[in-house]
Scaffold this active site. Structure first.
Site, PDB file in Angstrom:
ATOM      1  N   ASN A 250       0.808  -1.226   0.000  1.00 35.20           N
ATOM      2  CA  ASN A 250       0.000   0.000   0.000  1.00 35.20           C
ATOM      3  C   ASN A 250       0.841   1.278   0.000  1.00 35.20           C
ATOM      4  O   ASN A 250       0.405   2.308  -0.481  1.00 35.20           O
ATOM      5  CB  ASN A 250      -1.042  -0.006   1.128  1.00 35.20           C
TER       6      ASN A 250
ATOM      7  N   LYS B  26      11.272  -9.847   0.969  1.00 35.63           N
ATOM      8  CA  LYS B  26      10.218 -10.490   0.174  1.00 35.63           C
ATOM      9  C   LYS B  26       9.138  -9.441  -0.040  1.00 35.63           C
ATOM     10  O   LYS B  26       8.332  -9.175   0.850  1.00 35.63           O
ATOM     11  CB  LYS B  26       9.659 -11.688   0.960  1.00 35.63           C
ATOM     12  N   PRO B  27       9.134  -8.794  -1.211  1.00 35.29           N
ATOM     13  CA  PRO B  27       8.121  -7.757  -1.453  1.00 35.29           C
ATOM     14  C   PRO B  27       6.749  -8.381  -1.693  1.00 35.29           C
ATOM     15  O   PRO B  27       6.637  -9.580  -1.945  1.00 35.29           O
ATOM     16  CB  PRO B  27       8.632  -7.065  -2.714  1.00 35.29           C
TER      17      PRO B  27
ATOM     18  N   GLU C 166       3.446  -9.444  -3.621  1.00 35.68           N
ATOM     19  CA  GLU C 166       3.161  -9.878  -5.001  1.00 35.68           C
ATOM     20  C   GLU C 166       2.331  -8.826  -5.732  1.00 35.68           C
ATOM     21  O   GLU C 166       2.170  -8.897  -6.950  1.00 35.68           O
ATOM     22  CB  GLU C 166       2.444 -11.233  -5.010  1.00 35.68           C
TER      23      GLU C 166
ATOM     24  N   GLU D 219       3.959  -5.367  12.160  1.00 33.92           N
ATOM     25  CA  GLU D 219       3.239  -4.138  11.790  1.00 33.92           C
ATOM     26  C   GLU D 219       1.960  -4.584  11.090  1.00 33.92           C
ATOM     27  O   GLU D 219       1.976  -4.926   9.908  1.00 33.92           O
ATOM     28  CB  GLU D 219       4.096  -3.290  10.844  1.00 33.92           C
TER      29      GLU D 219
ATOM     30  N   CYS E 212      -2.839   1.830   6.405  1.00 40.39           N
ATOM     31  CA  CYS E 212      -3.096   1.109   7.666  1.00 40.39           C
ATOM     32  C   CYS E 212      -3.614   2.086   8.713  1.00 40.39           C
ATOM     33  O   CYS E 212      -4.406   1.707   9.571  1.00 40.39           O
ATOM     34  CB  CYS E 212      -1.833   0.401   8.139  1.00 40.39           C
TER      35      CYS E 212
ATOM     36  N   GLU F 167     -10.908  -4.825   9.737  1.00 40.67           N
ATOM     37  CA  GLU F 167     -10.284  -3.826   8.876  1.00 40.67           C
ATOM     38  C   GLU F 167     -10.739  -4.015   7.425  1.00 40.67           C
ATOM     39  O   GLU F 167     -10.930  -5.137   6.967  1.00 40.67           O
ATOM     40  CB  GLU F 167      -8.764  -3.978   8.928  1.00 40.67           C
TER      41      GLU F 167
END
Ligand code: NAD
Length: 508
Positions: A151, A174-175, A177, A247, A281, A379
Site C-alpha cells: 500500500n 520479500k516484497p 506480489e 506491523e 493502515c 479492517e
C-alpha cells in the site's frame, strides 16, 4: 531482479502484476524458489561480518547514493508507483518519493545518535568492586527478513530496509506480489548504489515465498501486513525461537469533539479516510462524532466526500484512484451489504464505479453502524468512512477502544489540553491531535501498534534499537575488592549482615 539475476536460480513459475487502473497485465516477474531463498540467506550471512564492521558513516555513504538516484529519477518513480498501485500522482510524489527522501536523509543525519553507546553512572558497588567503566552498546542482529506490503510500496519497504542496513544488518526482502514492479525498481536502484554482494537481496514472490523465508533461518523478521497473516508467521517463528516486529492491520478512530472547527476538520478527516483510496493502515475509518456536532458535521462531510474527484490516478486532478485488487472491491460490497441488512444507512457512495475496467469504488459514508456489523469490527481497505455518534468524552473513548486493533487514533478539537488528556486514554501506538497519518512517514517517530495491530516499533530510537542487540560491557580493574568471592564462612556472613544494616537501615 538485480541480485537474483546473478546468483539465484529461479523456479519456472512466474507472477503477473495487473494494473488497478485498467485491469490489464503490466508486468511478469519470476517467483524465487525455496532453494534460492536459502542460498540468499546463506549469502547474506557471509556478507554480514564485513558489513557489520563498517562505520555508520561508511554505510551511510551508500544510502546517500540511494538518495541521489531517487532525486534524479523522482518522476519515473512517482509514475511507476501510480501505475502499479493506483495512487494519485500527488501522493506518489509526496507521500512516497518525497517522504522517503526526507526520512532517509534524517536517518543518515541522526540515526547514529539514536543507537550511540550509553555510559552507566557508577554507583557505590562499582567503586567497591573497581569497575572502571560500564557501557551499553548496540550491535546489529544479523540477517533481517523483511516481508513487505504494497500500500506504500516504496516508503514502508525502503524505510525498513534502510534502517536495518544502516544499523549494520544484512537484509533479505520479500516484497508483496501486488507491487513487484516497484520492488524490481528498488532492487535495481540498490544495486546501482553499490551495495556489496549479499548485503541486500530481493526475493520476488507471493505468500508461499514468504512462508519459505520464514523457514530459511533469518535472525529477525519485520512483517507488515494483515493481522491474520502476521499470526500465522509468528507461529512459524515461535517454533524456531526467532523474534519479530509485527506491523499489522488497523481500524483507527477519529474522535470529533463538539468544539472541533467544522470546515478544517471535515477537510482533514475526509483526507484521512480517503487518501490512497482508503488503503492506509492508519486511515481513520471510524469517525466518532459528538452528538451535538453530528447534525452539521455529517451532511457537510457527505457533501465534501461527494465533491472528490474519482478517476485515473495518472491525471494530476484525480484525488481518488482505484483500489488495488478486485477482491477489495468485492469485500467492500459485501461489508456494505451486510451492514445495510443489519440497519446501517449509506449516506453517499456504496457501489463500484460502473463502466470502468479498473477497480474503482465510490467514496462512501455509512452511518447507523453497530458492532454487530463486520464493517466496524474488521479492517477494510477502500474509500469508506463509518460514522458513530457519542454523547461525551467517556463514551467516545469507550467506542474508540472497543476495537481489536490499536494502531493510530486522532482527536479533533480546539481544546488542546483536553485532547492531550484524552490521548492518554486511547489504545493506540500513535495519537494525532488535529492532524492524521502524515507523521507515520517521519522516521523520527516510533511507529507501530498495540493489541491486534502488532508489536515492536520501526523508526525513531525505539525502532532502530529493535534492529540491534544490546550488549553490556563492564570493565573492572584486575585487583578490585570482590567480597562475594569464595571462601565463605561465619566471618563473611557476619560482615554481610553488618553491611546490610549500615547500607539499608532507615531506608525501609
Ligand atoms: P498480507 O498479509 O496479505 O501480505 C503481506 C505480505 O505477507 C505479502 O508480502 C505476502 O506475500 C506475505 N504473506 C502472505 N501470506 C504469508 C505467509 N503465510 N507467510 C509469509 N508471508 C506471507 O497483507 P497485504 O494485503 O499485503 O497488506 C495489507 C495489510 O497490511 C493491511 O491489513 C494493512 O493494515 C497492513 N499494513 C500495516 C502497516 C503497519 O505499519 N502496521 C502498514 C501497511 C499495511
Amino acid at each position: 531482479m538485480g541480485h537474483n539475476r546473478m546468483s539465484i536460480t529461479l523456479s519456472p513459475t512466474r507472477l503477473t502484476s495487473r494494473s488497478p487502473i485498467t485491469g490489464a497485465v503490466i508486468g511478469e516477474y519470476p517467483r524465487t524458489s525455496r532453494e534460492a531463498i536459502h542460498a540468499a540467506v546463506a549469502r547474506a550471512r557471509r556478507a554480514f561480518p564485513g558489513w557489520k564492521r563498517l562505520s555508520f558513516r561508511a554505510r551511510s555513504r551508500l544510502l546517500e547514493a540511494v538518495c541521489a538516484l531517487f532525486v534524479r529519477e523522482a518522476s519515473q518513480w512517482a509514475e511507476a508507483i501510480t501505475c502499479e498501485i493506483g495512487k494519485p500522482l500527488a501522493e506518489a510524489y509526496g507521500a512516497e518519493v518525497g517522504a522517503s527522501l526526507e526520512a532517509l536523509r534524517t536517518l543518515i543525519r541522526q540515526g547514529a545518535s539514536w543507537v550511540a553507546p550509553q555510559r552507566a553512572r557508577r554507583n557505590l558497588q562499582d567503586w567497591i568492586r573497581g569497575v572502571q567503566r560500564a557501557q551499553l552498546i548496540y550491535e546489529p542482529v544479523g540477517v533481517i527478513g523483511v516481508i513487505g506490503t504494497w500500500n506504500y510500496p516504496l516508503l514502508i519497504n525502503l524505510l525498513q530496509i534502510s534502517s536495518a542496513l544502516f544499523c549494520g544488518n544484512v537484509v533479505v526482502w520479500k516484497p508483496s506480489e501486488l507491487a513487484l514492479g516497484v520492488a524490481h525498481r528498488l532492487d535495481d536502484l540498490f544495486q546501482r548504489a553499490g551495495f556489496p554482494e549479499g548485503v541486500f537481496t530481493t526475493l520476488p514472490g507471493d505468500a508461499a515465498t514468504g512462508e519459505a523465508l520464514v523457514r530459511a533461518g533469518c535472525d529477525k523478521v519485520i512483517f507488515t501486513g494483515h493481522g491474520q497473516t502476521g499470526r500465522r508467521i509468528l507461529a512459524g517463528l515461535a517454533e524456531q525461537g526467532i523474534p519479530a516486529i509485527m506491523e499489522l492491520s488497523g481500524m483507527d478512530a477519529a474522535l470529533v469533539l463538539e468544539d472541533a472547527p467544522l470546515a478544517q476538520t471535515i477537510r482533514a478527516v475526509r483526507w484521512g479516510t480517503m487518501c490512497n483510496a482508503g488503503q492506509s493502515c492508519v486511515a481513520c475509518r471510524r469517525l466518532i462524532v459528538h452528538r451535538t456536532l453530528a447534525p452539521t458535521f455529517v451532511p457537510a462531510l457527505v457533501s465534501a466526500v461527494r465533491s472528490l474527484h474519482v478517476g485515473d490516478p495518472r491525471d494530476p486532478a484525480t484525488e481518488i484512484g482505484p483500489v488495488r485488487t478486485p477482491e477489495l472491491l468485492n469485500r467492500l460490497e459485501w461489508l456494505i451489504h451486510e451492514a445495510v441488512q443489519k440497519g446501517a444507512r449509506v449516506l453517499t457512495g456504496g457501489h463500484r464505479v460502473d463502466g470502468r475496467a479498473g477497480y474503482f469504488f465510490e467514496p462512501t459514508v455509512l452511518t447507523d453502524v453497530t458492532d454487530s456489523m463486520a464493517v466496524l469490527r474488521e479492517e477494510y481497505f477502500g474509500p469508506m468512512a463509518v460514522i458513530q455518534e457519542a454523547g461525551d468524552d467517556t463514551e467516545m473513548v469507550t467506542l474508540a477502544n472497543a476495537s481489536a486493533y490499536g494502531l493510530g487514533a486522532s482527536l479533533w478539537t480546539a481544546n488542546l489540553p483536553r485532547a492531550e488528556a484524552l490521548a492518554r486514554e486511547l489504545h493506540a501506538g500513535i495519537v494525532w491531535i488535529n492532524d492524521v497519518i502524515w507523521s507515520a512517514a517521519d522516521i523520527r517517530v516510533p511507529f507501530g501498534g498495540v493489541k491486534g495491530s502488532g508489536f515492536g516499533r520501526v523508526h525513531g530510537p525505539e525502532g532502530l534499537r529493535q534492529l540491534m542487540q544490546v550488549k553490556w560491557i563492564e570493565t573492572c580493574r584486575p585487583r578490585g575488592f570482590r567480597p562475594y568471592y569464595f571462601p565463605y564462612g561465619q566471618a563473611k556472613v557476619s560482615r554481610l549482615c553488618r553491611y546490610l544494616r549500615w547500607r539499608h537501615l532507615g531506608r525501609t
